[in-house]
Design an enzyme around this catalytic site. Sequence first.
Site, PDB file in Angstrom:
ATOM      1  N   ARG A  26       3.323  19.819   2.619  1.00 22.66           N
ATOM      2  CA  ARG A  26       3.665  19.968   1.198  1.00 22.66           C
ATOM      3  C   ARG A  26       4.887  20.869   1.022  1.00 22.66           C
ATOM      4  O   ARG A  26       5.726  20.625   0.144  1.00 22.66           O
ATOM      5  CB  ARG A  26       2.472  20.534   0.444  1.00 22.66           C
ATOM      6  N   GLY A  85      -5.545  19.043   8.575  1.00 19.44           N
ATOM      7  CA  GLY A  85      -4.784  20.162   9.115  1.00 19.44           C
ATOM      8  C   GLY A  85      -3.298  20.020   8.844  1.00 19.44           C
ATOM      9  O   GLY A  85      -2.757  18.910   8.858  1.00 19.44           O
ATOM     10  N   CYS A 112       2.584  13.625  -1.303  1.00 13.93           N
ATOM     11  CA  CYS A 112       3.542  14.288  -2.196  1.00 13.93           C
ATOM     12  C   CYS A 112       4.003  13.471  -3.394  1.00 13.93           C
ATOM     13  O   CYS A 112       4.980  13.853  -4.052  1.00 13.93           O
ATOM     14  CB  CYS A 112       4.761  14.780  -1.426  1.00 13.93           C
ATOM     15  N   ASP A 166     -10.230   9.002  -8.306  1.00 10.50           N
ATOM     16  CA  ASP A 166     -11.590   8.499  -8.479  1.00 10.50           C
ATOM     17  C   ASP A 166     -12.658   9.471  -7.991  1.00 10.50           C
ATOM     18  O   ASP A 166     -13.852   9.223  -8.173  1.00 10.50           O
ATOM     19  CB  ASP A 166     -11.758   7.157  -7.759  1.00 10.50           C
ATOM     20  N   ASP A 167     -12.257  10.592  -7.374  1.00 12.69           N
ATOM     21  CA  ASP A 167     -13.251  11.502  -6.795  1.00 12.69           C
ATOM     22  C   ASP A 167     -13.373  12.821  -7.547  1.00 12.69           C
ATOM     23  O   ASP A 167     -13.969  13.767  -7.043  1.00 12.69           O
ATOM     24  CB  ASP A 167     -12.926  11.781  -5.328  1.00 12.69           C
ATOM     25  N   ARG A 181      -0.715  24.268  -9.250  1.00 16.46           N
ATOM     26  CA  ARG A 181      -0.186  24.684  -7.967  1.00 16.46           C
ATOM     27  C   ARG A 181       1.136  25.418  -8.205  1.00 16.46           C
ATOM     28  O   ARG A 181       1.675  25.397  -9.312  1.00 16.46           O
ATOM     29  CB  ARG A 181       0.038  23.486  -7.035  1.00 16.46           C
ATOM     30  N   ASP A 218       0.851  -1.189   0.000  1.00 19.07           N
ATOM     31  CA  ASP A 218       0.000   0.000   0.000  1.00 19.07           C
ATOM     32  C   ASP A 218       0.896   1.251   0.000  1.00 19.07           C
ATOM     33  O   ASP A 218       1.411   1.658   1.041  1.00 19.07           O
ATOM     34  CB  ASP A 218      -0.919   0.002   1.229  1.00 19.07           C
ATOM     35  N   ASP A 226       2.455  13.382  -6.111  1.00 21.80           N
ATOM     36  CA  ASP A 226       2.166  14.258  -7.244  1.00 21.80           C
ATOM     37  C   ASP A 226       3.243  15.335  -7.404  1.00 21.80           C
ATOM     38  O   ASP A 226       3.631  15.692  -8.522  1.00 21.80           O
ATOM     39  CB  ASP A 226       0.786  14.890  -7.089  1.00 21.80           C
ATOM     40  N   SER A 269      -6.087  16.705   1.327  1.00 25.94           N
ATOM     41  CA  SER A 269      -5.865  18.149   1.383  1.00 25.94           C
ATOM     42  C   SER A 269      -6.726  18.841   2.432  1.00 25.94           C
ATOM     43  O   SER A 269      -6.479  19.994   2.785  1.00 25.94           O
ATOM     44  CB  SER A 269      -6.140  18.777   0.007  1.00 25.94           C
TER      45      SER A 269
END
Length: 331
Positions: free
Chosen positions: A299, A293, A257, A164-165, A193, A142, A259, A290
């Site tokens: 990031r 808190g 991170c 998927d969202d 970003r 995982d 991405d 995201s």
Amino acid sequence: MMRGSWFLKRRPEQRFRLLAASAVKSARINLLLCCCIALVLIVLATTISTFVVFSDFPPSLPRSHASGKGYSIVMNTWKRYDLLKQSIAHYSSCPRLESVHIVWSEPDPPSDDLLKFLLHAIQSKSIDRRQVKLKIDINKEDSLNNRFKVIKDLETDAVFSIDDDVIFPCSSVEFAFDVWQSAPDTMVGFVPRAHWLDSSESGGIKFRYAGWWSVWWTGTYSMVLSKAAFFHKKYFSVYTNEMPASIREYVTHNRNCEDIAMSFLVANATDAPPIWVQGKIFEIGSTGISSLGGHSVRRTECVNRFTAVYGRMPLVSTSVKAVDSRNIWFW
């Protein structure tokens, strides 16, 4: 008597002048109105003509490309079966979609009912008798790095990495694919970003991770997130086999991170910025990483750690945005 007579003679003359002035004024107003109406008709005629032309060739129609192939979707998911079903059912109708690869990192394999639903959704939604392939890539470990593992049977060069969202209209995805084909070595995506030099740091050069509101305010970005982005399949191999192992280990340990790591990798390889494509985004999930808190702090730590590993800041800032002008009247 003479003054009265002069007044009587003068009165019709004044009336005539008033009527003449009124007629001239009315003519000017009518002329102005005619000009305005003519201008509006010209604009409408031009717009309608353009609209008709692009209606005959909508963005979703297949076009002739050198590769002769479309793109593959690589979708990351985690125990959100309703969202997965909704996303697969939607994207299966996109015209140039060739295959769907689901990154599965759960301890239990997908159920027979889920597989049956996904296969039926792809078969029923596919258009023009296309045979969209469905593959589920099951991973024993995982890790967020799984979404960038090499896919051996991937037949297309173009990969649309998507969570998927989030859902984008097929027309937006097809346009982004066209943009990617004009620059296939870079990343082309919908979620920009940025990074900024942190002036508050006194010891050495440090950077800050900047979210959407910073991009919106400045119009500048240096990353497009892989939650909705096109890139070349060759970067799977670079990520897995050539990118410094310490970055993959950091991603696995911190569950964050991956991405940003892909954005660093592509920027380091190309020395070029990504391309942000304007598109409507529909977030069908309720929560995500995201929303936790301290997200920006973590990031920011990733940005600085990856910069140290590469020995430089590879990200390139830009303010360019790709907009499909065929879908708007004025641009």
